[in-house]
Motif scaffolding. Structure first.
Motif, PDB file in Angstrom:
ATOM      1  N   GLY A  70      -6.614   6.053   7.599  1.00 28.26           N
ATOM      2  CA  GLY A  70      -5.323   5.367   7.471  1.00 28.26           C
ATOM      3  C   GLY A  70      -5.317   3.954   8.027  1.00 28.26           C
ATOM      4  N   ASN A 130      -5.192   0.594   6.180  1.00 32.94           N
ATOM      5  CA  ASN A 130      -3.983   0.232   5.431  1.00 32.94           C
ATOM      6  C   ASN A 130      -2.902  -0.394   6.312  1.00 32.94           C
ATOM      7  OD1 ASN A 130      -4.776   1.556   2.854  1.00 32.94           O
ATOM      8  ND2 ASN A 130      -4.795   3.346   4.181  1.00 32.94           N
ATOM      9  N   PHE A 131      -3.080  -0.343   7.626  1.00 28.96           N
ATOM     10  CA  PHE A 131      -2.016  -0.846   8.511  1.00 28.96           C
ATOM     11  C   PHE A 131      -1.845  -2.353   8.306  1.00 28.96           C
ATOM     12  CE2 PHE A 131      -2.636   2.548  12.129  1.00 28.96           C
ATOM     13  CZ  PHE A 131      -2.326   3.548  11.220  1.00 28.96           C
ATOM     14  N   SER A 136       0.798  -1.221   0.000  1.00 30.87           N
ATOM     15  CA  SER A 136       0.000   0.000   0.000  1.00 30.87           C
ATOM     16  C   SER A 136       0.843   1.291   0.000  1.00 30.87           C
ATOM     17  CB  SER A 136      -1.051  -0.058   1.108  1.00 30.87           C
ATOM     18  OG  SER A 136      -0.902   0.934   2.050  1.00 30.87           O
ATOM     19  N   ALA A 186       3.047   2.628  10.853  1.00 33.56           N
ATOM     20  CA  ALA A 186       2.508   2.743  12.217  1.00 33.56           C
ATOM     21  C   ALA A 186       2.966   1.607  13.127  1.00 33.56           C
ATOM     22  CB  ALA A 186       0.978   2.760  12.149  1.00 33.56           C
ATOM     23  N   ARG A 242     -12.852  16.189   8.268  1.00 39.51           N
ATOM     24  CA  ARG A 242     -11.603  16.464   8.995  1.00 39.51           C
ATOM     25  C   ARG A 242     -11.798  17.630   9.962  1.00 39.51           C
ATOM     26  NH1 ARG A 242      -9.723  15.575   3.918  1.00 39.51           N
ATOM     27  NH2 ARG A 242      -8.778  13.537   3.606  1.00 39.51           N
TER      28      ARG A 242
HETATM   29  C1  LIG Z   1      -6.163   7.221   2.432  1.00 44.10           C
HETATM   30  S1  LIG Z   1      -4.607   7.905   2.896  1.00 44.10           S
HETATM   31  C2  LIG Z   1      -5.056   8.994   4.210  1.00 44.10           C
HETATM   32  C3  LIG Z   1      -4.192  10.197   4.274  1.00 44.10           C
HETATM   33  C4  LIG Z   1      -4.642  11.303   5.226  1.00 44.10           C
HETATM   34  N1  LIG Z   1      -4.612  10.909   6.612  1.00 44.10           N
HETATM   35  C5  LIG Z   1      -6.000  11.852   4.859  1.00 44.10           C
HETATM   36  O1  LIG Z   1      -6.858  12.006   5.732  1.00 44.10           O
HETATM   37  O2  LIG Z   1      -6.196  12.167   3.678  1.00 44.10           O
HETATM   38  C6  LIG Z   1      -3.874   6.547   3.734  1.00 44.10           C
HETATM   39  C7  LIG Z   1      -2.412   6.742   4.105  1.00 44.10           C
HETATM   40  O3  LIG Z   1      -2.007   5.595   4.877  1.00 44.10           O
HETATM   41  C8  LIG Z   1      -0.625   5.406   4.609  1.00 44.10           C
HETATM   42  N2  LIG Z   1      -0.204   4.056   5.052  1.00 44.10           N
HETATM   43  C9  LIG Z   1      -0.172   2.915   4.342  1.00 44.10           C
HETATM   44  N3  LIG Z   1       0.314   1.915   5.097  1.00 44.10           N
HETATM   45  C10 LIG Z   1       0.584   2.438   6.320  1.00 44.10           C
HETATM   46  C11 LIG Z   1       1.124   1.916   7.539  1.00 44.10           C
HETATM   47  N4  LIG Z   1       1.448   0.628   7.654  1.00 44.10           N
HETATM   48  N5  LIG Z   1       1.293   2.756   8.574  1.00 44.10           N
HETATM   49  C12 LIG Z   1       0.966   4.061   8.482  1.00 44.10           C
HETATM   50  N6  LIG Z   1       0.443   4.606   7.361  1.00 44.10           N
HETATM   51  C13 LIG Z   1       0.257   3.808   6.300  1.00 44.10           C
HETATM   52  C14 LIG Z   1      -0.511   5.633   3.121  1.00 44.10           C
HETATM   53  O4  LIG Z   1       0.810   5.847   2.688  1.00 44.10           O
HETATM   54  C15 LIG Z   1      -1.450   6.826   2.921  1.00 44.10           C
HETATM   55  O5  LIG Z   1      -0.757   8.037   2.940  1.00 44.10           O
END
Ligand SMILES: C[S@@+](CC[C@H](N)C(=O)[O-])C[C@H]1O[C@@H](n2cnc3c(N)ncnc32)[C@H](O)[C@@H]1O
Length: 230
Positions: free
Chosen positions: A121, A124-125, A12, A103, A39
Motif C-alpha cells: 500500500g 500509493n500514499f 489512485s 493514510a 501475507r
Molecule cells: C495494491 S492495494 C493493496 C491492498 C491490500 N493491502 C493487499 O495486500 O492486497 C493498494 C491499496 O492502497 C490503497 N490506497 C491508495 N491510496 C492510499 C492512501 N493515500 N492511503 C491509504 N491507502 C491508499 C488503495 O485504495 C488500495 O486498496
C-alpha cells in the motif's frame, strides 16, 4: 538528500475502485500465487506478542486482514480510501471496523493502537511523511508498524527478470483480465518509481519510528520493514 516518489498518486483510490472486482484474481495470477504466501509469512514475523488493537492501512480487499486474525487481537480496523475495495474486505472479515480514509489523515485517537500493518500500500500514499507521522501519533509506546512492499532485487539476473516481468507481463495480463490498461500501467510505474526513489527506513526514522528488522522475500523483490515506537 532524501529522494521522493515522482508519480502522481492522487487518483489512485478511484483507480482501485475501478479494479476492485478483479483485484484478488489478478493478484494471484500476477504473483503466481506467491502473494498468499507473502501475507502469511508477514503475519508469522509479527506473531511474537499479544496485540490489543490492530489497524490494517491500505487494507484493500482485506487479504492481509484475514491473515491478521491469527494474532487474536481484540479489535481490528481496516482503513482504505477506496470504498469498493473495502466492501469486498467486509465480506471476508465482517467483525472488523471499516473506515474509508487515506493514510495521511487517520480518524483514530492518539496512542490507541498496538500494531499498524500495510501490505503493498505505501507506494500509493500521497505523502509518506504525513502518513508515518500519523502512524506515530496512533501507536502506543512499544507499538509496532510493519510494512510489506515491492523493492528492487540486488542480484542482476533476478533484477532483469523482475524488470521484464513488470514492463511486459504485468501490463499485458492486467489489461486482459481487468480491461483497465491504465490501472496496470500505473501499478507497474508505481513499483518502479518506489523501488528506485524511496528509502523507507529513512522516512520512518524521520517520523521517530525506530528500526527493528528488515526481511527480504523472493531475493529482495519484496521487503518487510518493521519499526517500533520507543
Ligand atoms: C495494491 S492495494 C493493496 C491492498 C491490500 N493491502 C493487499 O495486500 O492486497 C493498494 C491499496 O492502497 C490503497 N490506497 C491508495 N491510496 C492510499 C492512501 N493515500 N492511503 C491509504 N491507502 C491508499 C488503495 O485504495 C488500495 O486498496
Amino acid at each position: 538528500m532524501e529522494k521522493s516518489s515522482k508519480i502522481d498518486k492522487k487518483d489512485s483510490p478511484a483507480m482501485f475502485d475501478n479494479i476492485a472486482k478483479t483485484y484478488d484474481k489478478l493478484n494471484h495470477i500476477l504473483s503466481f500465487g506467491l502473494d498468499v504466501r507473502w501475507r502469511r509469512k508477514f503475519v508469522t514475523y509479527l506473531n511474537t506478542r499479544h496485540y490489543e488493537t490492530v489497524v490494517d492501512i491500505a487494507s484493500g480487499t482485506g487479504d492481509l486482514l484475514v491473515n491478521l486474525q491469527k494474532l487474536n487481537a481484540s479489535n481490528y480496523y481496516a482503513i482504505d480510501p477506496s470504498e469498493n475495495m473495502l466492501n469486498i474486505a467486509k465480506t471476508k472479515v465482517p467483525s472488523a471496523k471499516f473506515i474509508v480514509a487515506g493514510a495521511e489523515l487517520l480518524p483514530l485517537v492518539n496512542e490507541s493502537v498496538d500494531l499498524i500493518t500495510v501490505s503493498f500500500g505505501i507506494r500509493n500514499f500521497v505523502s509518506l511523511e504525513k502518513s508515518f507521522s500519523e502512524f506515530y501519533r496512533l501507536l502506543k509506546t512499544n507499538g509496532i508498524v510493519s510494512i510489506m512492499e515491492f523493492s528492487k532485487p540486488k542480484f542482476f539476473l533476478f533484477k532483469w527478470g523482475f524488470t521484464i516481468y513488470l514492463k511486459i507481463f504485468l501490463p499485458f495480463i492486467g489489461k486482459m483480465v481487468s480491461k483497465d490498461k491504465s490501472a496496470y500501467k500505473y501499478l507497474q510505474a508505481s513499483i518502479f518509481d518506489f523501488a528506485e526513489n524511496v528509502d523507507v527506513f529513512q522516512i520512518l526514522s524521520k517520523c521517530n519510528l525506530s528500526k527493528l528488522s528488515e526481511n527480504k522475500l523472493l531475493f529482495g523483490a519484496v521487503k518487510i520493514y518493521t519499526c517500533k515506537k520507543l
